[in-house]
Design a protein around this motif. Structure first.
Motif, short mmCIF file in Angstrom:
data_model
loop_
_atom_site.label_atom_id
_atom_site.label_comp_id
_atom_site.label_asym_id
_atom_site.label_seq_id
_atom_site.Cartn_x
_atom_site.Cartn_y
_atom_site.Cartn_z
N UNK A 321 0.83 -1.21 0.00
CA UNK A 321 0.00 0.00 0.00
C UNK A 321 0.86 1.26 0.00
N UNK A 322 1.95 1.25 0.73
CA UNK A 322 2.75 2.47 0.89
C UNK A 322 4.07 2.39 0.13
N UNK A 323 4.51 1.18 -0.21
CA UNK A 323 5.81 1.01 -0.83
C UNK A 323 6.95 1.28 0.12
N UNK A 324 6.63 1.37 1.41
CA UNK A 324 7.65 1.71 2.41
C UNK A 324 8.26 0.45 3.00
N UNK A 325 9.59 0.44 3.09
CA UNK A 325 10.29 -0.65 3.75
C UNK A 325 10.58 -0.29 5.20
N UNK A 326 10.64 -1.30 6.06
CA UNK A 326 10.99 -1.07 7.47
C UNK A 326 11.77 -2.28 7.96
N UNK A 327 12.62 -2.06 8.95
CA UNK A 327 13.44 -3.15 9.52
C UNK A 327 13.33 -3.12 11.04
N UNK A 328 13.25 -4.30 11.62
CA UNK A 328 13.12 -4.42 13.06
C UNK A 328 13.99 -5.59 13.52
N UNK A 329 14.28 -5.63 14.80
CA UNK A 329 14.98 -6.78 15.38
C UNK A 329 14.34 -7.10 16.73
N UNK A 330 14.43 -8.35 17.12
CA UNK A 330 13.81 -8.77 18.38
C UNK A 330 14.44 -10.07 18.84
N UNK A 331 14.31 -10.36 20.11
CA UNK A 331 14.68 -11.66 20.64
C UNK A 331 13.42 -12.51 20.71
N UNK A 332 13.54 -13.76 20.31
CA UNK A 332 12.38 -14.64 20.29
C UNK A 332 12.72 -15.99 20.90
N UNK A 333 11.72 -16.57 21.55
CA UNK A 333 11.80 -17.94 22.03
C UNK A 333 10.47 -18.61 21.75
N UNK A 334 10.47 -19.89 21.45
CA UNK A 334 9.20 -20.59 21.25
C UNK A 334 8.33 -20.49 22.50
N UNK A 335 7.04 -20.26 22.29
CA UNK A 335 6.12 -20.19 23.43
C UNK A 335 5.42 -21.51 23.65
N UNK A 336 5.40 -22.36 22.64
CA UNK A 336 4.91 -23.73 22.79
C UNK A 336 5.55 -24.57 21.71
N UNK A 337 5.57 -25.87 21.95
CA UNK A 337 6.29 -26.76 21.04
C UNK A 337 5.59 -28.11 20.97
N UNK A 338 5.78 -28.78 19.87
CA UNK A 338 5.46 -30.20 19.76
C UNK A 338 6.74 -30.87 19.27
N UNK A 339 6.61 -32.09 18.78
CA UNK A 339 7.82 -32.83 18.40
C UNK A 339 8.66 -32.07 17.37
N UNK A 340 8.01 -31.53 16.34
CA UNK A 340 8.76 -30.92 15.25
C UNK A 340 8.19 -29.56 14.83
#
Length: 443
Positions: A321-340
């Protein structure tokens, strides 16, 4: 006679405590003494054949081997008077508890030992008759000792401190045995993390010997469910078909060359988010058995998702819609998991993968989640990735209804680098597409 700290002795050579190191250097005081002096407790091992050999060291201090230019004959005696004097002194720790070990329990070749030219130490060799020692040492309230006293030397002087020339060599008979080395100081619960989808789920454990003579011993081990309940009474035992061991290839040779047990786990036999316990007992061999209290290995086994890690995420966003690029960074960890599959949050603060949410649409775009499933391939740098919508967390947290993998770009997981490269998109409220490239690197 003073109380003495106990100093351990190696079988082949005398061992010196750090406080004795100045006795090695060349100086004007060259004296002969027992490195293992005072009241010393020692194990006599009940080995096959009933004969146990050991040594006691004698050292000449104050001179280096290169400067020791003569043979020195050191005379000693077994001195009953030492025991009588010790028991008569009520200030001594084991006063009244010390008993002379009968002479039929051991033999010593003569009453002298020779420090050879170019050497600074020698040994007194002792041979114990273990059956005789067991027959003699029946009173558990007593300490049975051989009282050694240095009497003279052909040259050099005996230590001016008499306490360094006397040794109460206390003995007790012990049975050689095998045990898991991790239990050396008591039973230790080990942990095994079994990775879903991996063929490399192998743990290794050492089996040590205590008092076992050098030689080749083929050890027996067993899966031991009966040992689990006394230690962990409500634990789930690991099914016998969920692991395999190298039971037919366990060879012990010496304390420096221990037997090595290899346990291989089968992830397909385990339930996710369930904890199992594996008990394995070393039974020993035909000569020596497993040590009571240390012979059983306990392993806590849990099935883990191999992608359950902490990640650093870099997010690049392009809005149609805007043609605007943006960049972000963050720390992430899984909040739930199954086997794979792992579930992760798409949003950071008030953004969804970097796309700013308006006040009107914040309920739609804030704090959203998606799931990632890895599809292993032959190329470990390009495992396939499936991006899965979350639809079971409620309106505020479900994935955007239009979330999908970017059809024009590849998403993949690099196993060797532990990094996800994700390309996905979803439609904004105005139906324009928001495109995201996200790299998620394991820390």
């Amino acid at each position: 006679m003073k109380r003495f700290c106990f100093i351990a002795m190696m079988c082949a050579v005398a061992v010196f405590s750090s406080c004795e190191e100045d006795r090695w250097t060349d100086n004007t005081i060259q004296e002969i003494y027992f490195p293992q002096h005072g009241y010393s407790f020692n194990d006599v091992w009940d080995v096959e054949g009933g004969v146990y050999n050991t040594k006691i060291g004698i050292t000449c201090g104050g001179v280096r081997p290169v400067n020791q230019t003569e043979d020195i004959v050191v005379n000693f005696q077994i001195d009953q008077a030492m025991v009588d004097a010790y028991n008569a002194d009520i200030t001594q720790e084991y006063s009244g508890q010390t008993v002379m070990l009968p002479q039929n329990c051991y033999s010593i070749n003569g009453n002298s030992a020779t420090i050879r030219q170019g050497e600074v130490s020698t040994t007194i060799d002792i041979t114990f008759n273990t059956e005789a020692v067991k027959a003699a040492c029946t009173d558990e309230s007593k300490h049975y000792v051989i009282p050694f006293k240095l009497m003279s030397a052909s040259s050099k002087s005996l230590s001016a401190d008499e306490s360094f020339t006397e040794l109460f060599y206390a003995v007790s008979v012990k049975t050689p045995s095998f045990f898991f080395f991790c239990n050396e100081y008591g039973v230790l619960l080990n942990s095994a993390k079994v990775l879903w989808g991996s063929d490399a789920n192998v743990e290794r454990y050492q089996i040590a010997g205590l008092g076992v003579p050098k030689g080749e011993y083929h050890l027996n081990v067993k899966y031991d469910p009966a040992a689990l309940e006394p230690e962990y009474p409500i634990a789930d035992i690991l099914p016998e078909d969920a692991f395999s061991i190298n039971a037919g290839d366990l060879v012990y040779k010496s304390e420096y060359d221990r037997a090595r047990l290899e346990v291989r786990f089968d992830y397909s036999k385990l339930d996710f988010l369930r904890t199992y316990y594996l008990p394995i007992t070393v039974e020993g061999d035909s000569n020596y058995k497993g040590a009571d209290g240390k012979k059983t290995l306990f392993v806590k086994v849990e099935l883990k998702n191999p992608y359950e890690k902490t990640y650093a995420s870099k997010i690049y966003v392009l809005s149609d819609a805007t043609g605007r690029n943006a960049a972000y960074s963050a720390k992430k960890s899984p909040v739930s998991i199954t086997e794979d599959i792992i579930e992760m949050q798409m949003s950071t603060n008030s953004t969804i993968a970097g796309a700013k949410a308006s006040a009107a649409s914040s309920a739609t775009y804030n704090n959203k989640y998606f799931r990632i499933k890895v599809l292993p391939k032959a190329d470990s740098h390009r495992y396939g990735v499936e991006i899965i919508q979350v639809t079971d967390k409620g309106t505020k947290n479900n994935s955007p209804a239009t979330l999908e993998a970017d059809p024009d770009k590849e998403s993949y997981y690099d196993w060797d680098s532990e990094m996800f490269v994700l390309n996905y998109r979803w439609q904004h409220t105005d139906k324009s597409w928001i495109y995201v490239t996200e790299t998620i690197q394991a820390n």
